[in-house]
Write a protein that holds these residues in place. Structure first.
Motif, PDB file in Angstrom:
ATOM      1  N   THR A  31       2.631  -1.885  10.582  1.00 43.00           N
ATOM      2  CA  THR A  31       1.565  -1.134   9.905  1.00 43.00           C
ATOM      3  C   THR A  31       1.793   0.370   9.964  1.00 43.00           C
ATOM      4  O   THR A  31       1.104   1.117   9.273  1.00 43.00           O
ATOM      5  CB  THR A  31       0.212  -1.414  10.581  1.00 43.00           C
ATOM      6  OG1 THR A  31       0.331  -1.123  11.986  1.00 43.00           O
ATOM      7  CG2 THR A  31      -0.204  -2.863  10.412  1.00 43.00           C
ATOM      8  N   ASP A  32       2.715   0.810  10.802  1.00 47.89           N
ATOM      9  CA  ASP A  32       2.858   2.234  11.084  1.00 47.89           C
ATOM     10  C   ASP A  32       4.190   2.767  10.571  1.00 47.89           C
ATOM     11  O   ASP A  32       5.221   2.116  10.725  1.00 47.89           O
ATOM     12  CB  ASP A  32       2.687   2.491  12.576  1.00 47.89           C
ATOM     13  CG  ASP A  32       1.240   2.311  13.010  1.00 47.89           C
ATOM     14  OD1 ASP A  32       0.700   3.228  13.636  1.00 47.89           O
ATOM     15  OD2 ASP A  32       0.629   1.258  12.696  1.00 47.89           O
ATOM     16  N   ILE A  33       4.118   3.941   9.956  1.00 50.44           N
ATOM     17  CA  ILE A  33       5.271   4.554   9.308  1.00 50.44           C
ATOM     18  C   ILE A  33       5.405   5.996   9.789  1.00 50.44           C
ATOM     19  O   ILE A  33       4.410   6.718   9.890  1.00 50.44           O
ATOM     20  CB  ILE A  33       5.100   4.566   7.767  1.00 50.44           C
ATOM     21  CG1 ILE A  33       4.846   3.168   7.226  1.00 50.44           C
ATOM     22  CG2 ILE A  33       6.336   5.191   7.101  1.00 50.44           C
ATOM     23  CD1 ILE A  33       4.524   3.137   5.727  1.00 50.44           C
ATOM     24  N   ASP A  34       6.646   6.389  10.072  1.00 49.25           N
ATOM     25  CA  ASP A  34       6.949   7.789  10.354  1.00 49.25           C
ATOM     26  C   ASP A  34       7.598   8.379   9.100  1.00 49.25           C
ATOM     27  O   ASP A  34       8.571   7.820   8.587  1.00 49.25           O
ATOM     28  CB  ASP A  34       7.927   7.907  11.530  1.00 49.25           C
ATOM     29  CG  ASP A  34       7.309   7.454  12.846  1.00 49.25           C
ATOM     30  OD1 ASP A  34       6.070   7.484  12.969  1.00 49.25           O
ATOM     31  OD2 ASP A  34       8.076   7.090  13.758  1.00 49.25           O
ATOM     32  N   PHE A  35       7.043   9.498   8.616  1.00 47.69           N
ATOM     33  CA  PHE A  35       7.509  10.115   7.377  1.00 47.69           C
ATOM     34  C   PHE A  35       8.302  11.400   7.613  1.00 47.69           C
ATOM     35  O   PHE A  35       7.879  12.267   8.387  1.00 47.69           O
ATOM     36  CB  PHE A  35       6.327  10.470   6.470  1.00 47.69           C
ATOM     37  CG  PHE A  35       5.647   9.285   5.850  1.00 47.69           C
ATOM     38  CD1 PHE A  35       6.328   8.445   4.978  1.00 47.69           C
ATOM     39  CD2 PHE A  35       4.324   9.015   6.129  1.00 47.69           C
ATOM     40  CE1 PHE A  35       5.693   7.352   4.393  1.00 47.69           C
ATOM     41  CE2 PHE A  35       3.683   7.920   5.554  1.00 47.69           C
ATOM     42  CZ  PHE A  35       4.372   7.092   4.683  1.00 47.69           C
ATOM     43  N   ASN A  36       9.416  11.540   6.932  1.00 43.94           N
ATOM     44  CA  ASN A  36      10.168  12.770   6.670  1.00 43.94           C
ATOM     45  C   ASN A  36      10.777  13.486   7.873  1.00 43.94           C
ATOM     46  O   ASN A  36      11.925  13.883   7.802  1.00 43.94           O
ATOM     47  CB  ASN A  36       9.328  13.742   5.836  1.00 43.94           C
ATOM     48  CG  ASN A  36       9.048  13.196   4.444  1.00 43.94           C
ATOM     49  OD1 ASN A  36       8.294  12.231   4.295  1.00 43.94           O
ATOM     50  ND2 ASN A  36       9.657  13.776   3.426  1.00 43.94           N
ATOM     51  N   LEU A  85      -4.476   1.325   8.045  1.00 40.89           N
ATOM     52  CA  LEU A  85      -5.672   0.976   8.796  1.00 40.89           C
ATOM     53  C   LEU A  85      -6.241  -0.420   8.510  1.00 40.89           C
ATOM     54  O   LEU A  85      -6.671  -1.097   9.450  1.00 40.89           O
ATOM     55  CB  LEU A  85      -6.746   2.052   8.555  1.00 40.89           C
ATOM     56  CG  LEU A  85      -7.822   2.205   9.616  1.00 40.89           C
ATOM     57  CD1 LEU A  85      -7.228   2.428  10.984  1.00 40.89           C
ATOM     58  CD2 LEU A  85      -8.757   3.338   9.251  1.00 40.89           C
ATOM     59  N   PRO A  86      -6.268  -0.914   7.251  1.00 41.18           N
ATOM     60  CA  PRO A  86      -6.862  -2.247   7.040  1.00 41.18           C
ATOM     61  C   PRO A  86      -6.203  -3.356   7.849  1.00 41.18           C
ATOM     62  O   PRO A  86      -6.855  -4.351   8.167  1.00 41.18           O
ATOM     63  CB  PRO A  86      -6.643  -2.473   5.536  1.00 41.18           C
ATOM     64  CG  PRO A  86      -6.597  -1.103   4.963  1.00 41.18           C
ATOM     65  CD  PRO A  86      -5.907  -0.260   6.004  1.00 41.18           C
ATOM     66  N   ALA A  96       0.838  -1.203   0.000  1.00 36.53           N
ATOM     67  CA  ALA A  96       0.000   0.000   0.000  1.00 36.53           C
ATOM     68  C   ALA A  96       0.875   1.256   0.000  1.00 36.53           C
ATOM     69  O   ALA A  96       0.582   2.235  -0.702  1.00 36.53           O
ATOM     70  CB  ALA A  96      -0.934  -0.001   1.207  1.00 36.53           C
ATOM     71  N   PHE A  97       1.960   1.232   0.781  1.00 38.58           N
ATOM     72  CA  PHE A  97       2.885   2.366   0.798  1.00 38.58           C
ATOM     73  C   PHE A  97       3.449   2.617  -0.600  1.00 38.58           C
ATOM     74  O   PHE A  97       3.532   3.775  -1.039  1.00 38.58           O
ATOM     75  CB  PHE A  97       4.038   2.142   1.787  1.00 38.58           C
ATOM     76  CG  PHE A  97       5.209   3.032   1.492  1.00 38.58           C
ATOM     77  CD1 PHE A  97       5.179   4.378   1.823  1.00 38.58           C
ATOM     78  CD2 PHE A  97       6.314   2.544   0.812  1.00 38.58           C
ATOM     79  CE1 PHE A  97       6.237   5.223   1.497  1.00 38.58           C
ATOM     80  CE2 PHE A  97       7.385   3.373   0.485  1.00 38.58           C
ATOM     81  CZ  PHE A  97       7.341   4.717   0.823  1.00 38.58           C
ATOM     82  N   ALA A 133      -5.722   8.450   2.818  1.00 40.85           N
ATOM     83  CA  ALA A 133      -6.848   7.539   3.064  1.00 40.85           C
ATOM     84  C   ALA A 133      -7.182   6.703   1.830  1.00 40.85           C
ATOM     85  O   ALA A 133      -7.660   5.570   1.947  1.00 40.85           O
ATOM     86  CB  ALA A 133      -8.075   8.322   3.518  1.00 40.85           C
ATOM     87  N   ASN A 134      -6.895   7.247   0.633  1.00 38.33           N
ATOM     88  CA  ASN A 134      -7.142   6.484  -0.598  1.00 38.33           C
ATOM     89  C   ASN A 134      -6.288   5.226  -0.671  1.00 38.33           C
ATOM     90  O   ASN A 134      -6.587   4.312  -1.441  1.00 38.33           O
ATOM     91  CB  ASN A 134      -6.851   7.345  -1.836  1.00 38.33           C
ATOM     92  CG  ASN A 134      -7.743   8.565  -1.902  1.00 38.33           C
ATOM     93  OD1 ASN A 134      -8.861   8.564  -1.390  1.00 38.33           O
ATOM     94  ND2 ASN A 134      -7.248   9.618  -2.520  1.00 38.33           N
ATOM     95  N   TYR A 135      -5.211   5.183   0.112  1.00 39.36           N
ATOM     96  CA  TYR A 135      -4.295   4.046   0.113  1.00 39.36           C
ATOM     97  C   TYR A 135      -4.366   3.263   1.424  1.00 39.36           C
ATOM     98  O   TYR A 135      -3.561   2.375   1.671  1.00 39.36           O
ATOM     99  CB  TYR A 135      -2.862   4.537  -0.159  1.00 39.36           C
ATOM    100  CG  TYR A 135      -2.819   5.280  -1.465  1.00 39.36           C
ATOM    101  CD1 TYR A 135      -2.699   4.597  -2.673  1.00 39.36           C
ATOM    102  CD2 TYR A 135      -3.008   6.660  -1.501  1.00 39.36           C
ATOM    103  CE1 TYR A 135      -2.734   5.271  -3.882  1.00 39.36           C
ATOM    104  CE2 TYR A 135      -3.040   7.343  -2.710  1.00 39.36           C
ATOM    105  CZ  TYR A 135      -2.904   6.642  -3.890  1.00 39.36           C
ATOM    106  OH  TYR A 135      -2.953   7.313  -5.096  1.00 39.36           O
ATOM    107  N   GLY A 136      -5.339   3.620   2.271  1.00 38.60           N
ATOM    108  CA  GLY A 136      -5.557   2.898   3.518  1.00 38.60           C
ATOM    109  C   GLY A 136      -4.848   3.481   4.724  1.00 38.60           C
ATOM    110  O   GLY A 136      -4.896   2.899   5.810  1.00 38.60           O
TER     111      GLY A 136
END
Length: 183
Positions: A122-127, A180-181, A45-46, A151-154
């Motif tokens: 499931t969790d990512i920290d960005f930038n 989220l899924p 998804a990412f 949200a379009n990518y979950g």
């Protein structure tokens, strides 16, 4: 061992993502360093979200992804001893000599080992790990893109601003997004 997502060892991060069949190594081109892992579903998804962001001239850089128990324990201990400063400037032992106060201060942004959402892949920290980064310039562009499109990518922002609807818990983290899924 049991690889069910409801297995307590899994939920608490007592596993090695490098050895877990559901986890995959993140290509370093998407991250600020090598050796990061995500659950394969979150990673797929990412990758879709990354390409869509790039098409809009937004570059998502993974700063942190899966952190197992031992990794989270290291973060906690470095903050506890003052090796890592709280909010980038406060040495916890000096500012909070009382252990309870110190733990509560660390908990504003960091989970105790065994309780982090980062255990799940499931969790990512960005930038950036700084909310202010996302208020102007490149950071604002990234954050606006994420709030409009993630949200379009979950993905959703896990820790939103505190207020009447959310008076307790961790402080806002504009960098922390969850698939989220699966989460």
């Amino acid at each position: 061992s049991n690889t069910s997502p409801f297995d307590l060892d899994y939920l608490r991060g007592h596993f090695d993502p490098a050895q877990h069949p559901d986890f995959t190594l993140i290509d370093p081109q998407y991250a600020d360093r090598e050796g990061l892992y995500l659950h394969q579903d979150s990673y797929a998804a990412f990758l879709e979200m990354y390409e869509a962001a790039l098409a809009d001239d937004v570059k998502l850089i993974i700063r942190s992804a899966t952190r197992n128990f031992d990794y989270q324990k290291g973060i906690w201990e470095r903050k506890w001893t003052g090796e890592t400063k709280l909010e980038g400037e406060v040495a916890a032992p000096e500012a909070y000599p009382d252990p309870t106060d110190r733990a509560l201060a660390i908990l504003r942004y960091s989970s105790m080992p065994g309780t982090s959402r980062h255990h799940w892949g499931t969790d990512i920290d960005f930038n950036s790990f700084n909310n202010e980064y996302f208020e102007e310039g490149e950071g604002k562009k990234i954050y606006d893109w994420l709030t409009t499109n993630a949200a379009n990518y979950g993905f959703c922002q896990t820790y939103t601003p505190k207020g009447d609807a959310r008076p307790n818990g961790y402080n806002e983290e504009r960098w922390h997004w969850s698939y989220l899924p699966l989460a």
